[in-house]
Design an enzyme around this catalytic site. Structure first.
Site, PDB file in Angstrom:
ATOM      1  N   HIS A   1     -13.828 -35.906 -51.401  1.00 19.74           N
ATOM      2  CA  HIS A   1     -14.649 -37.117 -51.348  1.00 19.74           C
ATOM      3  C   HIS A   1     -14.587 -37.886 -52.651  1.00 19.74           C
ATOM      4  O   HIS A   1     -14.338 -37.324 -53.706  1.00 19.74           O
ATOM      5  CB  HIS A   1     -16.100 -36.850 -50.925  1.00 19.74           C
ATOM      6  CG  HIS A   1     -16.965 -35.993 -51.806  1.00 19.74           C
ATOM      7  ND1 HIS A   1     -16.633 -34.716 -52.198  1.00 19.74           N
ATOM      8  CD2 HIS A   1     -18.195 -36.224 -52.345  1.00 19.74           C
ATOM      9  CE1 HIS A   1     -17.625 -34.201 -52.921  1.00 19.74           C
ATOM     10  NE2 HIS A   1     -18.579 -35.110 -53.041  1.00 19.74           N
TER      11      HIS A   1
ATOM     12  N   HIS B   1     -22.787 -30.314 -50.002  1.00 17.10           N
ATOM     13  CA  HIS B   1     -24.200 -30.511 -50.378  1.00 17.10           C
ATOM     14  C   HIS B   1     -24.647 -31.981 -50.331  1.00 17.10           C
ATOM     15  O   HIS B   1     -25.487 -32.395 -51.136  1.00 17.10           O
ATOM     16  CB  HIS B   1     -24.460 -29.897 -51.757  1.00 17.10           C
ATOM     17  CG  HIS B   1     -23.665 -30.519 -52.873  1.00 17.10           C
ATOM     18  ND1 HIS B   1     -23.077 -29.786 -53.882  1.00 17.10           N
ATOM     19  CD2 HIS B   1     -23.365 -31.818 -53.148  1.00 17.10           C
ATOM     20  CE1 HIS B   1     -22.463 -30.608 -54.717  1.00 17.10           C
ATOM     21  NE2 HIS B   1     -22.621 -31.842 -54.302  1.00 17.10           N
TER      22      HIS B   1
ATOM     23  N   GLU C   1     -15.623 -30.900 -57.020  1.00 18.99           N
ATOM     24  CA  GLU C   1     -16.698 -29.933 -56.764  1.00 18.99           C
ATOM     25  C   GLU C   1     -16.150 -28.622 -56.191  1.00 18.99           C
ATOM     26  O   GLU C   1     -16.862 -27.618 -56.148  1.00 18.99           O
ATOM     27  CB  GLU C   1     -17.736 -30.538 -55.804  1.00 18.99           C
ATOM     28  CG  GLU C   1     -18.522 -31.659 -56.467  1.00 18.99           C
ATOM     29  CD  GLU C   1     -19.560 -32.315 -55.565  1.00 18.99           C
ATOM     30  OE1 GLU C   1     -20.424 -33.015 -56.086  1.00 18.99           O
ATOM     31  OE2 GLU C   1     -19.474 -32.155 -54.324  1.00 18.99           O
TER      32      GLU C   1
ATOM     33  N   HIS D   1     -26.230 -32.985 -60.768  1.00 18.35           N
ATOM     34  CA  HIS D   1     -25.851 -34.407 -60.705  1.00 18.35           C
ATOM     35  C   HIS D   1     -26.757 -35.288 -61.554  1.00 18.35           C
ATOM     36  O   HIS D   1     -26.907 -36.467 -61.285  1.00 18.35           O
ATOM     37  CB  HIS D   1     -25.908 -34.914 -59.267  1.00 18.35           C
ATOM     38  CG  HIS D   1     -25.033 -34.209 -58.291  1.00 18.35           C
ATOM     39  ND1 HIS D   1     -25.260 -32.926 -57.867  1.00 18.35           N
ATOM     40  CD2 HIS D   1     -23.922 -34.626 -57.630  1.00 18.35           C
ATOM     41  CE1 HIS D   1     -24.333 -32.576 -56.982  1.00 18.35           C
ATOM     42  NE2 HIS D   1     -23.510 -33.588 -56.820  1.00 18.35           N
TER      43      HIS D   1
END
Ligand code: DHB
Ligand code: FE
Length: 286
Positions: free
Chosen positions: A192, A12, A239, A59
């Protein structure tokens, strides 16, 4: 009765929103990523879902560090997006399905998942970007139930708990009396890390292991602690909890129908996958 048709999982990264706005589908940087959605589009044109349950992490748009539920379920008739400061256009709203939301909330709490229930909920890029990728250039044709999982502020839930949350939701959907075709969406990942000494960290071997194991052996991934996961996959690689919940909600025989893995999109190892969910032989018709 409601039927779970399968799941789509995808990255995303916010800059995808800018690339969509600028229609960079064929741009050499973006093409290998966007082409990974051709299969998703043809699968959905055959499967025609009515509703999507979206597992994602907020977030800071709806929840911030001061009040951050481990698990929250939306129960709104509409979910709006707002400017998050990434320089991407604000998305159209997504329609909700409050009846299904309350059924899931009731079932989850009865199943001892004490979720936060949200009759108002803003959705951030972790919902809007996947919806725009899955249904490009059109009004979203499905209603959604957003399910937030905290992947931002430690302590985070375990991979085992995310898988169990998904399984509880899968069982709840199968007991829902309306004739709906339901898909799961899991967003974020894969490896990431956005900040600190390891900013830009990506782990291709570990991502492959995750993509392989999630199909038939999701339990094998639950032996990793969250701290192991940060070490292997980066601080934001957690995530993947959203992928685990999506997988847990697939109750039948699961097949990977499609996989696209591309490094990097921004700082992220980008992955898109489609999992089909077929009834096990002997499984009771839902
Ligand atoms: C990036 C990735 C994310 O998951 C996110 O939420 C924001 C930014 C990135 O790679 O730029
Ligand atoms: Fe993210």
């Amino acid at each position: 009765m409601a039927t779970i048709i399968g799941g789509v999982a995808t990255t995303h990264v916010p800059s995808i929103g800018k690339a969509i706005a600028e229609k960079k589908y064929k741009d050499p940087y973006w093409r290998p990523f966007f082409d990974g959605f051709n299969y998703v589009h043809s699968w959905l044109s055959r499967e025609k879902p009515d509703v999507a349950v979206v597992f994602y992490n907020d977030h800071g748009l709806n929840f911030f560090l001061d009040k951050l539920p481990t698990f929250a379920v939306g129960a709104a008739a509409e979910y709006r997006n707002e400017d998050e400061g990434w320089g991407i256009p604000v998305s159209q709203s997504a329609p909700g399905d409050p009846d299904l939301s309350w059924h899931l909330i009731n079932s989850l709490v009865a199943d001892e998942f004490d979720v936060t229930m949200c009759q108002e909920m803003l959705i951030d890029h972790a919902v809007t970007i996947p919806l725009q990728l899955i249904w490009p250039d059109q009004a979203f044709p499905v209603k959604i139930v957003p399910v937030e999982i905290n992947t931002v502020q430690h302590p985070l839930p375990s991979l085992k708990r995310a898988l169990a949350l998904g399984r509880s939701i899968g069982r709840a959907i199968e007991s829902y009396p309306k004739n709906l075709r339901v898909m799961m969406i899991g967003t974020g990942g894969l490896s990431h890390q956005l900040d600190g000494k390891r900013a830009g960290f990506i782990n291709k071997e570990f991502d492959k292991l995750c993509l392989d194991k999630i199909v038939d052996e999701p339990e094998a991934l639950t032996r990793y602690s969250i701290h192991d996961w940060v070490a292997e996959s980066g601080a934001q690689g957690v995530e993947f909890l959203n992928w685990m919940a999506m997988r847990g909600a697939l109750t039948g025989r699961v097949r990977e129908a499609h996989r696209n893995y591309h490094i990097p999109i921004s700082n992220t190892a980008a992955a898109t996958a489609v999992y089909t969910n077929e009834k096990e032989v002997g499984q009771k018709a839902a």
